[in-house]
Write an enzyme that holds these catalytic residues in place. Sequence first.
Site, PDB file in Angstrom:
ATOM      1  CG  LEU A  68       8.770 -93.443  49.789  1.00  0.00           C
ATOM      2  CD1 LEU A  68       9.260 -94.383  50.672  1.00  0.00           C
ATOM      3  CD2 LEU A  68       9.673 -92.048  50.352  1.00  0.00           C
ATOM      4  N   PRO A  69      10.064 -93.358  45.605  1.00  0.00           N
ATOM      5  CG  PRO A  69      12.627 -92.170  45.349  1.00  0.00           C
ATOM      6  CD  PRO A  69      12.047 -92.696  46.679  1.00  0.00           C
ATOM      7  CE  LYS A  95       2.710 -94.190  37.316  1.00  0.00           C
ATOM      8  NZ  LYS A  95       1.574 -92.613  36.937  1.00  0.00           N
ATOM      9  CE  LYS A 129       9.863 -95.417  38.834  1.00  0.00           C
ATOM     10  NZ  LYS A 129       8.809 -94.804  39.487  1.00  0.00           N
TER      11      LYS A 129
HETATM   12  P1  NDP Z   1      10.234 -86.799  44.133  1.00  0.00           P
HETATM   13  O1  NDP Z   1      12.594 -87.444  43.470  1.00  0.00           O
HETATM   14  O2  NDP Z   1      10.244 -85.820  43.784  1.00  0.00           O
HETATM   15  O3  NDP Z   1       9.947 -87.220  45.269  1.00  0.00           O
HETATM   16  C1  NDP Z   1      10.539 -88.765  46.344  1.00  0.00           C
HETATM   17  C2  NDP Z   1      10.587 -88.577  47.492  1.00  0.00           C
HETATM   18  O4  NDP Z   1      11.148 -89.724  48.113  1.00  0.00           O
HETATM   19  C3  NDP Z   1      11.979 -87.219  48.604  1.00  0.00           C
HETATM   20  O5  NDP Z   1      10.581 -87.056  49.432  1.00  0.00           O
HETATM   21  C4  NDP Z   1      12.832 -87.995  48.980  1.00  0.00           C
HETATM   22  O6  NDP Z   1      12.973 -87.274  50.148  1.00  0.00           O
HETATM   23  C5  NDP Z   1      12.331 -89.631  48.996  1.00  0.00           C
HETATM   24  N1  NDP Z   1      13.363 -90.493  49.104  1.00  0.00           N
HETATM   25  C6  NDP Z   1      14.541 -90.739  47.958  1.00  0.00           C
HETATM   26  N2  NDP Z   1      15.370 -91.620  48.049  1.00  0.00           N
HETATM   27  C7  NDP Z   1      14.573 -91.920  49.166  1.00  0.00           C
HETATM   28  C8  NDP Z   1      14.930 -93.051  50.456  1.00  0.00           C
HETATM   29  N3  NDP Z   1      16.671 -93.809  50.194  1.00  0.00           N
HETATM   30  N4  NDP Z   1      14.164 -93.404  51.785  1.00  0.00           N
HETATM   31  C9  NDP Z   1      13.205 -92.797  52.338  1.00  0.00           C
HETATM   32  N5  NDP Z   1      13.810 -91.684  51.300  1.00  0.00           N
HETATM   33  C10 NDP Z   1      13.718 -91.643  50.021  1.00  0.00           C
HETATM   34  O7  NDP Z   1       9.130 -87.753  43.661  1.00  0.00           O
HETATM   35  P2  NDP Z   1       8.307 -87.613  42.969  1.00  0.00           P
HETATM   36  O8  NDP Z   1       7.408 -87.393  43.998  1.00  0.00           O
HETATM   37  O9  NDP Z   1       7.850 -86.870  41.559  1.00  0.00           O
HETATM   38  O10 NDP Z   1       7.788 -89.025  42.481  1.00  0.00           O
HETATM   39  C11 NDP Z   1       7.304 -90.069  44.038  1.00  0.00           C
HETATM   40  C12 NDP Z   1       6.736 -91.369  43.299  1.00  0.00           C
HETATM   41  O11 NDP Z   1       5.527 -91.562  42.547  1.00  0.00           O
HETATM   42  C13 NDP Z   1       7.711 -92.081  42.111  1.00  0.00           C
HETATM   43  O12 NDP Z   1       7.196 -93.256  42.171  1.00  0.00           O
HETATM   44  C14 NDP Z   1       7.109 -91.697  40.452  1.00  0.00           C
HETATM   45  O13 NDP Z   1       7.368 -92.286  39.845  1.00  0.00           O
HETATM   46  C15 NDP Z   1       5.302 -92.316  41.452  1.00  0.00           C
HETATM   47  N6  NDP Z   1       4.827 -90.373  40.671  1.00  0.00           N
HETATM   48  C16 NDP Z   1       5.477 -89.288  39.731  1.00  0.00           C
HETATM   49  C17 NDP Z   1       4.412 -88.699  39.051  1.00  0.00           C
HETATM   50  C18 NDP Z   1       5.335 -86.831  38.765  1.00  0.00           C
HETATM   51  O14 NDP Z   1       4.772 -86.319  37.770  1.00  0.00           O
HETATM   52  N7  NDP Z   1       5.859 -86.686  39.313  1.00  0.00           N
HETATM   53  C19 NDP Z   1       3.210 -88.802  38.780  1.00  0.00           C
HETATM   54  C20 NDP Z   1       3.038 -89.790  39.609  1.00  0.00           C
HETATM   55  C21 NDP Z   1       3.656 -90.443  39.732  1.00  0.00           C
HETATM   56  P3  NDP Z   1      14.327 -86.101  50.048  1.00  0.00           P
HETATM   57  O15 NDP Z   1      14.025 -85.253  50.674  1.00  0.00           O
HETATM   58  O16 NDP Z   1      15.110 -86.188  51.464  1.00  0.00           O
HETATM   59  O17 NDP Z   1      14.676 -86.605  49.188  1.00  0.00           O
END
Ligand code: NDP
Length: 308
Positions: A79-80, A182, A251
């Site tokens: 999650l975020p 991280k 973040k």
């Molecule tokens: P995304 O923004 O693509 O996805 C976020 C996810 O979290 C979605 O499934 C979203 O659901 C869900 N979400 C958002 N708000 C809530 C909430 N209040 N309650 C429940 N679910 C929620 O993020 P990423 O996949 O890119 O990143 C996820 C994590 O991984 C982060 O911490 C990021 O820093 C980390 N990360 C990302 C990388 C990347 O290259 N993208 C690489 C390494 C780490 P919905 O579909 O409903 O919006």
Amino acid sequence: MPTSDATPAVDDAPTSTEVAFLGLGAMGRPMAANLAARYPTRVWNRTTSVAEAHAAAHGSTAVADLAEVAGAQVVCSCLPTDVEVAAVAGALAPALAPGTVWVDHTSGNPAGARDIAELLAGHDVGYLDAPVSGGTDGAASGALTTMVGGDADDLATVRAVLDTVAARVVHVGDVGAGMAVKAVNNALLATSLWAAAEGLTALAAQGIAPTSALEVIASSSGRSFATETLFPDRVLDRSFPHTFALALLAKDVRLAGSVLAGGGVDGPVLHLVEQLTSAAAVELEDADHVELVRMLERAVGVELSSLQ
Ligand code: NDP
């Protein structure tokens, strides 16, 4: 004692283990797809249609009600931030069976991870912070690196599951240690991205082609992931794909600031990078992280392109 081991143990995985995955964003979707290819995998997403599409595409089982993931022996989340994980864990914890292990792939606050671990421990549920690096490409190929904080026995329990999504698993310490590593890693990413953008735009403004400069840097001491991959593959071809939100990078750099404070380090370099990255995330709403380069380009009046 923390350990490092890049040797996959996937062949030893007990594939009857039931896995749940919470959060099917840019990272969660491919990670859960790899898990679903090996384990019975229930997927939950805040927006249920995303989970249903995942089930149709990858053979996972979509659940609309969070409580339906209870019964899985391993619960993964991506999650975020730790704030969203804490909310989901608070709602789900009473339904989880004692002995369940929660593997949190979110990049979050180390202190938040410790709070979640304490909450789950109250229900006899283990917690590992296991944020990942390797981006969406690494997630798709199951070749992520994961830095794990938490109990070594819990890590041993879920090791085969982690080996399904990661090529390298490094146990870096107690709960929160994975989040701390991280945050520092991503602060280094932001630093090298800003620094390379400054240097390359300055060179381009003085007539030196970015392709030539990057060719030199690629075999010189200033090279980084930014110069080796992000500029050649995303900036010079002007593709700027959306894989990792600039807001999420901002973040992470903010979190690195609290890691520095925890270690008693003033950190003027990373604090400046934190300010720049946070300001960029406000200015370039919904942008990918690499798009911060565009701010430098606009300020200098050049565009970094392979055609130069
Ligand atoms: P995304 O923004 O693509 O996805 C976020 C996810 O979290 C979605 O499934 C979203 O659901 C869900 N979400 C958002 N708000 C809530 C909430 N209040 N309650 C429940 N679910 C929620 O993020 P990423 O996949 O890119 O990143 C996820 C994590 O991984 C982060 O911490 C990021 O820093 C980390 N990360 C990302 C990388 C990347 O290259 N993208 C690489 C390494 C780490 P919905 O579909 O409903 O919006």
